[in-house]
Design an enzyme around this catalytic site. Structure first.
Site, PDB file in Angstrom:
ATOM      1  N   SER A  37       0.871  -1.180   0.000  1.00 25.75           N
ATOM      2  CA  SER A  37       0.000   0.000   0.000  1.00 25.75           C
ATOM      3  C   SER A  37       0.903   1.223   0.000  1.00 25.75           C
ATOM      4  O   SER A  37       1.938   1.244  -0.680  1.00 25.75           O
ATOM      5  CB  SER A  37      -0.950  -0.036   1.192  1.00 25.75           C
ATOM      6  OG  SER A  37      -1.843   1.059   1.156  1.00 25.75           O
ATOM      7  N   TYR A  51      -5.110   7.774  -6.473  1.00 27.25           N
ATOM      8  CA  TYR A  51      -4.086   6.906  -5.875  1.00 27.25           C
ATOM      9  C   TYR A  51      -4.474   6.490  -4.451  1.00 27.25           C
ATOM     10  O   TYR A  51      -4.433   5.305  -4.098  1.00 27.25           O
ATOM     11  CB  TYR A  51      -2.755   7.657  -5.887  1.00 27.25           C
ATOM     12  CG  TYR A  51      -1.579   6.887  -5.353  1.00 27.25           C
ATOM     13  CD1 TYR A  51      -0.958   5.913  -6.116  1.00 27.25           C
ATOM     14  CD2 TYR A  51      -1.075   7.153  -4.078  1.00 27.25           C
ATOM     15  CE1 TYR A  51       0.135   5.210  -5.628  1.00 27.25           C
ATOM     16  CE2 TYR A  51       0.017   6.458  -3.581  1.00 27.25           C
ATOM     17  CZ  TYR A  51       0.620   5.496  -4.361  1.00 27.25           C
ATOM     18  OH  TYR A  51       1.701   4.807  -3.865  1.00 27.25           O
ATOM     19  N   LYS A  55      -5.217   2.769  -2.769  1.00 26.87           N
ATOM     20  CA  LYS A  55      -4.415   2.255  -1.659  1.00 26.87           C
ATOM     21  C   LYS A  55      -5.265   2.022  -0.401  1.00 26.87           C
ATOM     22  O   LYS A  55      -5.012   1.099   0.366  1.00 26.87           O
ATOM     23  CB  LYS A  55      -3.235   3.203  -1.375  1.00 26.87           C
ATOM     24  CG  LYS A  55      -2.237   3.303  -2.528  1.00 26.87           C
ATOM     25  CD  LYS A  55      -1.567   1.957  -2.822  1.00 26.87           C
ATOM     26  CE  LYS A  55      -0.454   2.053  -3.845  1.00 26.87           C
ATOM     27  NZ  LYS A  55       0.232   0.774  -4.076  1.00 26.87           N
TER      28      LYS A  55
END
Ligand SMILES: CCCCCCCCCCCCCCC[C@@H](O)[C@@H](N)CO
Length: 190
Positions: A37, A51, A55
């Site tokens: 992650s 993004y 994650k």
């Protein structure tokens, strides 16, 4: 980004699991699934809307998966590095917004080898969450939520540190929002 970071991880695990389970049955040995992650998967960061979403998504995937595979003696490890010196980061820095740089700087940067070493240690000790630096440890305590925790010592730290880390986290947020406000004010004046 969703296709690569989230769905890519999902499909890879789905493809590997049957063989991992079979091997576990035959050898009686434990196995690990390590998922990369980012600290931007523990806190939302300006400029990382897509993004961060991917994650954060990995965390949900990892928490559910750990429950599903624990009886197969498979341990899931979720790694949360800060900015890491890689060719990818070098490319990213050419176009990364100033505000993102400022927020990411709150946690500094790490060498890829150091992140790899932290990840390896975490996988070997079957840690569910692997923070990679001091700020990452604070972040992991602040965002422990309902994640599994195998270490009694870390569980104790999480319970004890929760309110203090909430306070520290709020201070970081105040600072980040004031950076954003100042940046916009400066832009308006130009
Ligand atoms: C409760 C205490 C909080 C402690 C400080 C937290 C700082 C968090 C800063 C987050 C920065 C994330 C940067 C990661 C970015 C990489 O994943 C990215 N560069 C990959 O492309």
């Amino acid at each position: 980004m969703v296709e690569v970071n989230l769905m890519g991880t999902f499909h890879l695990i789905k493809a590997a699991l049957p063989a991992m389970k079979q091997r576990g049955k035959e050898t009686g040995l434990p196995a690990s699934i390590a998922i990369m992650s980012s600290q931007a998967g523990q806190v939302g960061v300006y400029g990382y809307t897509a993004y961060s979403a991917t994650k954060f998504g990995l965390r949900g995937l990892a928490e559910a998966l750990q429950q599903e595979v624990i009886m197969d003696n498979i341990h899931v490890t979720l790694i949360f590095p800060p900015d890491t010196e890689t060719p990818g980061l070098a490319q990213e820095l050419k176009i990364r917004p100033e505000i993102t740089n400022a927020i990411a700087a709150s946690s500094g940067g790490m060498k890829a080898d150091d992140v790899a070493q932290k990840a390896l240690n975490g996988i070997k000790s079957a840690q569910f969450v692997v923070p990679c630096n001091f700020e990452g440890t604070m972040l992991s305590i602040a965002t422990a939520g309902l994640s599994p925790q195998r270490s009694y010592l870390m569980a104790f730290n999480e319970v004890l540190g929760a309110s203090l880390m909430r306070f520290v986290g709020l201070c970081f947020q105040w600072n980040w929002f004031s950076t954003i406000e100042k940046w916009h004010a400066k832009k308006k004046c130009k």
